[in-house]
Motif scaffolding. Structure first.
Motif, PDB file in Angstrom:
ATOM      1  N   GLY A  62       0.874  -1.055   0.269  1.00 46.10           N
ATOM      2  CA  GLY A  62       0.252  -0.381  -0.360  1.00 46.10           C
ATOM      3  C   GLY A  62       1.209   1.219   0.657  1.00 46.10           C
ATOM      4  N   SER A  63       1.767   1.280   0.601  1.00 46.14           N
ATOM      5  CA  SER A  63       3.135   2.102   1.045  1.00 46.14           C
ATOM      6  C   SER A  63       3.633   2.624  -0.728  1.00 46.14           C
ATOM      7  CB  SER A  63       3.889   2.255   1.699  1.00 46.14           C
ATOM      8  OG  SER A  63       4.790   3.502   1.902  1.00 46.14           O
ATOM      9  N   PRO A  64       3.588   3.785  -1.544  1.00 40.62           N
ATOM     10  CA  PRO A  64       4.312   4.166  -1.958  1.00 40.62           C
ATOM     11  C   PRO A  64       5.755   4.087  -2.186  1.00 40.62           C
ATOM     12  CG  PRO A  64       3.171   5.637  -1.671  1.00 40.62           C
ATOM     13  CD  PRO A  64       2.736   5.074  -0.731  1.00 40.62           C
ATOM     14  N   TYR A  65       5.971   4.125  -1.417  1.00 43.28           N
ATOM     15  CA  TYR A  65       7.408   5.142  -0.513  1.00 43.28           C
ATOM     16  C   TYR A  65       8.390   3.256   0.086  1.00 43.28           C
ATOM     17  CZ  TYR A  65       5.293   8.694  -2.174  1.00 43.28           C
ATOM     18  OH  TYR A  65       4.772   9.956  -2.056  1.00 43.28           O
ATOM     19  N   VAL A  66       9.726   3.815  -0.001  1.00 40.52           N
ATOM     20  CA  VAL A  66      10.548   2.658   0.731  1.00 40.52           C
ATOM     21  C   VAL A  66      10.281   3.332   1.828  1.00 40.52           C
ATOM     22  CG1 VAL A  66      12.268   1.955  -1.462  1.00 40.52           C
ATOM     23  CG2 VAL A  66      12.435   3.921  -0.036  1.00 40.52           C
ATOM     24  N   ARG A  67      10.649   2.537   3.118  1.00 35.43           N
ATOM     25  CA  ARG A  67      11.532   2.565   4.682  1.00 35.43           C
ATOM     26  C   ARG A  67      12.535   2.221   4.629  1.00 35.43           C
ATOM     27  NH1 ARG A  67       6.166   5.034   5.579  1.00 35.43           N
ATOM     28  NH2 ARG A  67       4.293   4.391   4.583  1.00 35.43           N
ATOM     29  N   GLY A  68      12.964   2.808   6.102  1.00 32.84           N
ATOM     30  CA  GLY A  68      13.845   2.150   6.624  1.00 32.84           C
ATOM     31  C   GLY A  68      14.962   2.848   6.582  1.00 32.84           C
ATOM     32  N   ARG A  69      16.177   1.222   6.087  1.00 36.25           N
ATOM     33  CA  ARG A  69      17.353   1.050   5.296  1.00 36.25           C
ATOM     34  C   ARG A  69      17.738   2.363   3.901  1.00 36.25           C
ATOM     35  NH1 ARG A  69      20.410  -1.812   2.169  1.00 36.25           N
ATOM     36  NH2 ARG A  69      22.958  -1.706   2.158  1.00 36.25           N
ATOM     37  N   ARG A  70      16.769   1.465   2.940  1.00 38.45           N
ATOM     38  CA  ARG A  70      16.895   2.456   1.616  1.00 38.45           C
ATOM     39  C   ARG A  70      16.570   3.799   1.571  1.00 38.45           C
ATOM     40  NH1 ARG A  70      17.154  -1.230  -2.248  1.00 38.45           N
ATOM     41  NH2 ARG A  70      16.993  -3.504  -2.140  1.00 38.45           N
ATOM     42  N   ILE A  73      19.148   5.709   2.999  1.00 39.84           N
ATOM     43  CA  ILE A  73      20.473   5.478   2.496  1.00 39.84           C
ATOM     44  C   ILE A  73      20.185   6.847   1.215  1.00 39.84           C
ATOM     45  CG2 ILE A  73      21.865   4.515   0.607  1.00 39.84           C
ATOM     46  CD1 ILE A  73      21.189   2.697   2.054  1.00 39.84           C
ATOM     47  N   GLN A  74      18.568   7.319   0.891  1.00 32.19           N
ATOM     48  CA  GLN A  74      19.313   8.144   0.034  1.00 32.19           C
ATOM     49  C   GLN A  74      18.875   9.163   0.587  1.00 32.19           C
ATOM     50  OE1 GLN A  74      18.119   7.138  -3.682  1.00 32.19           O
ATOM     51  NE2 GLN A  74      18.933   9.784  -2.750  1.00 32.19           N
ATOM     52  N   ALA A  75      18.477   9.233   1.051  1.00 33.23           N
ATOM     53  CA  ALA A  75      18.080  10.209   1.953  1.00 33.23           C
ATOM     54  C   ALA A  75      19.383  11.036   1.939  1.00 33.23           C
ATOM     55  CB  ALA A  75      17.578  10.613   3.343  1.00 33.23           C
ATOM     56  N   ARG A  76      20.490  10.318   3.066  1.00 29.07           N
ATOM     57  CA  ARG A  76      21.622  11.135   3.091  1.00 29.07           C
ATOM     58  C   ARG A  76      22.438  10.996   1.438  1.00 29.07           C
ATOM     59  NH1 ARG A  76      25.258  13.794   5.879  1.00 29.07           N
ATOM     60  NH2 ARG A  76      27.408  12.960   6.142  1.00 29.07           N
ATOM     61  N   ASP A 283      23.603   3.285  -6.063  1.00 27.90           N
ATOM     62  CA  ASP A 283      22.510   2.295  -5.732  1.00 27.90           C
ATOM     63  C   ASP A 283      23.453   0.587  -5.096  1.00 27.90           C
ATOM     64  OD1 ASP A 283      20.005   2.735  -6.625  1.00 27.90           O
ATOM     65  OD2 ASP A 283      20.263   3.037  -8.824  1.00 27.90           O
ATOM     66  N   TRP A 284      24.631   0.924  -5.631  1.00 28.20           N
ATOM     67  CA  TRP A 284      25.665   0.286  -5.379  1.00 28.20           C
ATOM     68  C   TRP A 284      25.968  -0.536  -4.167  1.00 28.20           C
ATOM     69  CZ3 TRP A 284      28.190  -3.720  -8.175  1.00 28.20           C
ATOM     70  CH2 TRP A 284      29.159  -4.381  -8.397  1.00 28.20           C
ATOM     71  N   PHE A 285      26.189   0.377  -3.621  1.00 35.89           N
ATOM     72  CA  PHE A 285      26.444   0.750  -1.835  1.00 35.89           C
ATOM     73  C   PHE A 285      25.099   0.056  -1.179  1.00 35.89           C
ATOM     74  CE2 PHE A 285      25.155   2.758   2.150  1.00 35.89           C
ATOM     75  CZ  PHE A 285      26.007   2.333   3.393  1.00 35.89           C
ATOM     76  N   THR A 286      23.544   0.583  -1.715  1.00 40.07           N
ATOM     77  CA  THR A 286      22.447  -0.252  -1.381  1.00 40.07           C
ATOM     78  C   THR A 286      22.231  -1.492  -1.494  1.00 40.07           C
ATOM     79  OG1 THR A 286      21.259   2.667  -1.552  1.00 40.07           O
ATOM     80  CG2 THR A 286      20.061   0.428  -1.325  1.00 40.07           C
ATOM     81  N   GLY A 318      12.616   7.846  -7.566  1.00 36.30           N
ATOM     82  CA  GLY A 318      11.768   6.745  -7.257  1.00 36.30           C
ATOM     83  C   GLY A 318      11.393   6.266  -6.151  1.00 36.30           C
ATOM     84  N   PRO A 319      11.097   5.227  -4.861  1.00 36.02           N
ATOM     85  CA  PRO A 319      10.886   5.637  -3.749  1.00 36.02           C
ATOM     86  C   PRO A 319      10.857   5.278  -2.486  1.00 36.02           C
ATOM     87  CG  PRO A 319      10.675   3.386  -4.756  1.00 36.02           C
ATOM     88  CD  PRO A 319      10.949   3.918  -5.663  1.00 36.02           C
ATOM     89  N   GLY A 320      12.284   5.820  -3.286  1.00 32.66           N
ATOM     90  CA  GLY A 320      14.098   6.976  -2.490  1.00 32.66           C
ATOM     91  C   GLY A 320      13.251   8.437  -2.342  1.00 32.66           C
ATOM     92  N   PHE A 321      12.191   8.674  -3.080  1.00 31.79           N
ATOM     93  CA  PHE A 321      12.218  10.407  -3.041  1.00 31.79           C
ATOM     94  C   PHE A 321      11.197  10.063  -2.966  1.00 31.79           C
ATOM     95  CE2 PHE A 321      15.998   9.097  -5.928  1.00 31.79           C
ATOM     96  CZ  PHE A 321      16.845  10.456  -5.085  1.00 31.79           C
ATOM     97  N   PRO A 322      10.543  10.437  -1.470  1.00 36.20           N
ATOM     98  CA  PRO A 322       8.702  11.277  -1.963  1.00 36.20           C
ATOM     99  C   PRO A 322       8.758  12.456  -2.182  1.00 36.20           C
ATOM    100  CG  PRO A 322       9.991  10.954   0.234  1.00 36.20           C
ATOM    101  CD  PRO A 322      10.893  10.675  -0.507  1.00 36.20           C
TER     102      PRO A 322
END
Length: 491
Positions: A62-70, A73-76, A283-286, A318-322
């Motif tokens: 239901g959620s269009p975005y990733v949570r937690g670690r991913r 990582i994207q925010a950082r 993406d490689w680090f993720t 992508g889902p790391g970018f709300p």
């Protein structure tokens, strides 16, 4: 109390009925939170009519975005990009002279951390074999590293020249890293053999968004990495819509009817390669947890040539970018159009804001052209896309149907004679929210003109769809279009 006289079936039925209504009432207040109305309505329809299907699906995807670690990582990474480019001018002088364009570039910088910089447009490729041959030639000249990332890959007769070049690069000591989407690639013939051949060649390859529950690696199946890019020695990059597979996708039914995918990829050099490289490194680090030394990979860009020089900006999403950077980019560019707007997209299922921007552009006198395939390769998306044609035609949009059995898969748009964007993103809900994508914006150079020339090539072979022709479609096709449109926000 005589328990034997109790009608347990009636109690169970009543309890289930009460529970069903409780779930539906809760859903009415819970589902719409932070969702577009269309997406909320689609989920509510599914939950209200098929609660046994809708509720588990909503809890799962239901959620269009990733949570937690991913998400972290994207925010950082975005924060680090801004810090690393703080000394650079965010906008070139030519962009400052155009306030509307400058505002778009500034917005994209704020959302992604990537500034507008110099880029060398080296060549456009619309043929898979020609692209693989060109990439193989660049790989054969690689001295330090080759980074490869595609949604779909297969080692076949079309891509053999490229994979063989990667193997040669490994033999001479070049670092070769490769990312491929798990679900995107595994469904095509030869999946096991493909992975074995890459390992035997010494390629350091990893799956993106893997679905491997037995190995403790489980990702949501609806969130995918759809990016397509190659970086060689930090000095040359390829970015576009091609997947690394034969244009027939090696499927018998496609070969039988002559169906092949028609794509477009651009080769670039100069400072823009640093941005493309940065996307790969994140993406490689993720996926691997390996943090590559930025000094070894981000400071090797060769200076651009004088010819083919463009101002360029990379816009990942992508889902790391709300904040949905690609959708906002598209909407802003469409609103900028004053004379002409051309859009090429294989899956055109816009949200309300983008649809309104496009039809408004046509109504205010902009010549708007949409290039899509005559026949879609996906049932639900094809019918959902068709449901928008009447509204577009009535607003004055010209729709060009690229002839079947080919699948028009290129993804780009051109605004006036001024600015363009090309990359991996479709104009549908999946690409706006659920898939990791990357688009390249360019202006003040020759890429705009080359894409306009490509428009003409498509225009010459396509048929124009008329409003009267569309109104005469059979009722059952209209019914399918409208029914599939209800699911478009979930695709």
């Amino acid at each position: 109390m005589d328990w034997s006289a109790v009608d347990w079936r009636q109690i169970f039925t009543t309890a289930v009925l009460v529970l069903e209504y409780v779930v539906k009432i809760v859903a009415l207040g819970l589902v719409p939170e932070n969702r577009r109305p269309a997406s909320a309505q689609a989920w509510l329809l599914l939950i209200l009519f098929l609660p046994l299907v809708g509720v588990p699906l909503f809890l799962l995807i239901g959620s269009p975005y990733v949570r937690g670690r991913r998400r972290a990582i994207q925010a950082r990474a975005t924060e680090l990009f801004r810090d690393a480019t703080a000394h650079m001018p965010v906008l070139p002088e030519t962009a400052r002279a155009e306030p509307h364009l400058a505002s778009v570039l500034s917005m994209s910088y704020d959302l992604t951390g990537f500034p507008c910089t110099a880029g060398d447009n080296r060549q456009l490729y619309d043929d898979t074999v020609a692209l693989c041959t060109a990439m193989a030639e660049r790989v054969d000249r690689a001295e330090h590293h080759v980074h490869v990332q595609f949604y779909i890959m297969r080692w076949d007769e079309a891509t053999d020249v490229f994979f063989t070049a990667l193997a040669r690069a490994v033999e001479r000591g070049v670092e070769v890293r490769l990312l491929l989407d798990h679900l995107g690639s595994r469904k095509y013939p030869g999946w096991r053999r493909f992975r074995k051949r890459m390992s035997e060649a010494g390629i350091d390859w990893h799956l993106m968004m893997p679905i491997l529950p037995l190995k403790g690696r489980m990702r949501r199946p609806d969130l995918r990495n759809h990016r397509k890019l190659v970086v060689i020695d930090g000095a040359t990059a390829f970015i576009g819509s091609h997947n690394l597979i034969h244009p027939s996708y090696n499927l018998r039914r496609n070969r039988r009817v002559g169906r092949e995918w028609k794509d477009l990829t651009v080769e670039v050099g100069g400072d823009i390669v640093t941005s493309i490289q940065s996307v790969f490194l994140v993406d490689w680090f993720t996926e691997t947890g390996e943090e590559l030394d930025q000094d070894d990979y981000l400071e090797r860009s060769a200076p651009p040539r004088d010819e083919g020089l463009n101002a360029m900006q990379l816009v990942p999403s992508g889902p790391g970018f709300p904040t949905e950077p690609n959708l906002r980019l598209f909407i802003c560019l469409v609103h900028q159009a004053q004379e002409k707007l051309t859009i090429t997209s294989p899956y055109f299922v816009p949200d309300e804001s983008l649809l309104s921007a496009i039809t408004t552009a046509a109504l205010r006198g902009v010549e708007v052209e949409l290039f899509v395939g005559e026949q879609a390769d996906q049932f639900f998306v094809g019918h959902a896309q068709a449901s928008y044609y009447r509204e577009l035609l009535e607003a004055g949009v010209t729709i060009h149907l690229y002839p079947k059995p080919a699948v028009l898969h290129a993804k780009y748009l051109v605004v006036d004679d001024a600015v363009c964007a090309i990359g991996s993103s479709n104009m549908d809900f999946r690409s706006f929210i659920l898939d990791y994508e990357v688009m390249l914006v360019a202006f003040d150079g020759d890429l705009v003109g080359q894409l306009q020339h490509n428009d003409q090539l498509y225009r010459d072979v396509s048929s124009e769809l008329s409003l009267e022709q569309w109104k005469q479609r059979p009722w059952y096709l209209k019914y399918l279009d409208n029914a599939c449109r209800l699911t478009s926000a979930l695709m």
